[in-house]
Scaffold this motif. Structure first.
Motif, PDB file in Angstrom:
ATOM      1  N   ALA B  94       1.082  -0.998  -0.023  1.00  0.00           N
ATOM      2  CA  ALA B  94       0.202   0.134  -0.139  1.00  0.00           C
ATOM      3  C   ALA B  94       1.159   1.550   0.195  1.00  0.00           C
ATOM      4  O   ALA B  94       2.085   1.614   0.820  1.00  0.00           O
ATOM      5  N   ASP B  96       0.676   5.611  -0.970  1.00  0.00           N
ATOM      6  CA  ASP B  96      -0.080   6.875  -0.977  1.00  0.00           C
ATOM      7  C   ASP B  96      -0.536   6.760   0.525  1.00  0.00           C
ATOM      8  O   ASP B  96      -2.440   6.747   0.460  1.00  0.00           O
ATOM      9  N   GLY B  98      -1.227   4.390   2.223  1.00  0.00           N
ATOM     10  CA  GLY B  98      -2.731   2.848   2.814  1.00  0.00           C
ATOM     11  C   GLY B  98      -3.633   3.356   1.273  1.00  0.00           C
ATOM     12  O   GLY B  98      -4.120   2.410   1.457  1.00  0.00           O
ATOM     13  N   ASN B  99      -3.926   4.658   0.238  1.00  0.00           N
ATOM     14  CA  ASN B  99      -5.326   3.584  -0.030  1.00  0.00           C
ATOM     15  C   ASN B  99      -4.960   3.569  -1.512  1.00  0.00           C
ATOM     16  O   ASN B  99      -5.681   3.506  -2.111  1.00  0.00           O
ATOM     17  N   THR B 100      -3.790   3.255  -1.861  1.00  0.00           N
ATOM     18  CA  THR B 100      -2.969   2.824  -2.999  1.00  0.00           C
ATOM     19  C   THR B 100      -2.622   1.637  -3.136  1.00  0.00           C
ATOM     20  O   THR B 100      -1.266   1.566  -2.092  1.00  0.00           O
ATOM     21  N   LEU B 101      -3.204   0.229  -3.601  1.00  0.00           N
ATOM     22  CA  LEU B 101      -2.510  -0.673  -3.471  1.00  0.00           C
ATOM     23  C   LEU B 101      -1.250  -0.842  -5.266  1.00  0.00           C
ATOM     24  O   LEU B 101      -2.093  -0.827  -6.370  1.00  0.00           O
ATOM     25  N   TYR B 102      -0.036  -1.771  -4.812  1.00  0.00           N
ATOM     26  CA  TYR B 102       0.500  -1.796  -6.010  1.00  0.00           C
ATOM     27  C   TYR B 102       1.472  -3.416  -6.144  1.00  0.00           C
ATOM     28  O   TYR B 102       1.503  -3.622  -5.012  1.00  0.00           O
TER      29      TYR B 102
END
Lengths: 115, 112
Positions: B94, B96, B98-102
């Protein structure tokens, strides 16, 4: 409970044509919204994301998406596709303040670009 | 820049045999890490997540387990594979806040 609907399982377009992929979501508040692309036998790559602000977001490789709260939608668009855009596209939603940041995915839309 | 590496790239295993899939992330301290499973031609389903070393939360029970032995490592395993375990396993971290998953490149598993 939250959900993501991608109504089109497959889309075929000619190279150079425009592309729109539809995504509808169900969530009581404003979610984080994402579009990911998956090329054959690869992981997911983030195209773009939205949480707040300008409802039109620009992403990589000339993709853009438009958020509509009234329609609960987050449609993805590209003005002119290339054969390399052939892939599966996933719309996803993440709840705000979600423990574990659980992403809910749609079923994906497989895009085939004809030469 | 952060990099995420998954191993092995692909495996063919027999029903009833053990499995271990690994994921390592570099360039990010104390990342939130996730395991997702994708059935062939299907959507993605979150299996586990971990916020810190030694702590793993299960999201879906699929007769699999996960461990976080190090800050940068996340392991998915089972002692006995089922045919239904076949699919594509993706590790993610995670960003950003914790808001975006890569996602990593994934590990393809075929159980025969």
């Amino acid at each position: 409970a939250q959900s993501v609907t991608q109504p089109d399982a497959r889309v075929t377009v000619s190279e150079g044509a425009s592309l729109q992929l539809r995504c509808k979501y169900s969530y009581s508040a404003t979610p984080y919204l994402f579009w990911y692309v998956q090329y054959p036998r690869q992981g997911l790559q983030l195209l773009l994301k939205y949480y707040s602000g300008d409802p039109v977001v620009q992403g990589v490789n000339s993709f853009e998406a438009e958020f509509s709260k009234s329609n609960s939608s987050f449609h993805l668009q590209k003005a002119s596709v290339h054969w390399s855009d052939s892939a599966v596209y996933f719309c996803a939603l993440s709840m705000t303040n979600s423990a574990g940041n659980k992403l809910t995915f749609g079923i994906g839309t497989r895009v085939l670009v004809r030469p | 820049a952060q990099t995420i590496h998954q191993w092995p790239v692909a495996e063919i295993k027999a029903v009833g045999s053990p499995l271990s899939l690994g994921c390592t992330i570099k360039g990010k301290s104390s990342p939130n890490l996730y395991w997702y499973w994708q059935a062939t031609g299907g959507t993605l389903q979150q299996l586990f997540y971990s916020i810190t070393v030694g702590q793993v939360e299960s999201v879906v029970q699929l007769n699999l387990s996960a461990s976080r032995p190090k800050d940068d490592q996340f392991i998915l395993s089972t002692e006995k594979l089922l045919l239904s375990h076949s699919g594509f396993y993706l590790c993610a971290w995670a960003g950003d806040s914790g808001n975006t998953l890569y996602f990593g490149e994934g590990s393809r598993l075929i159980v025969v």
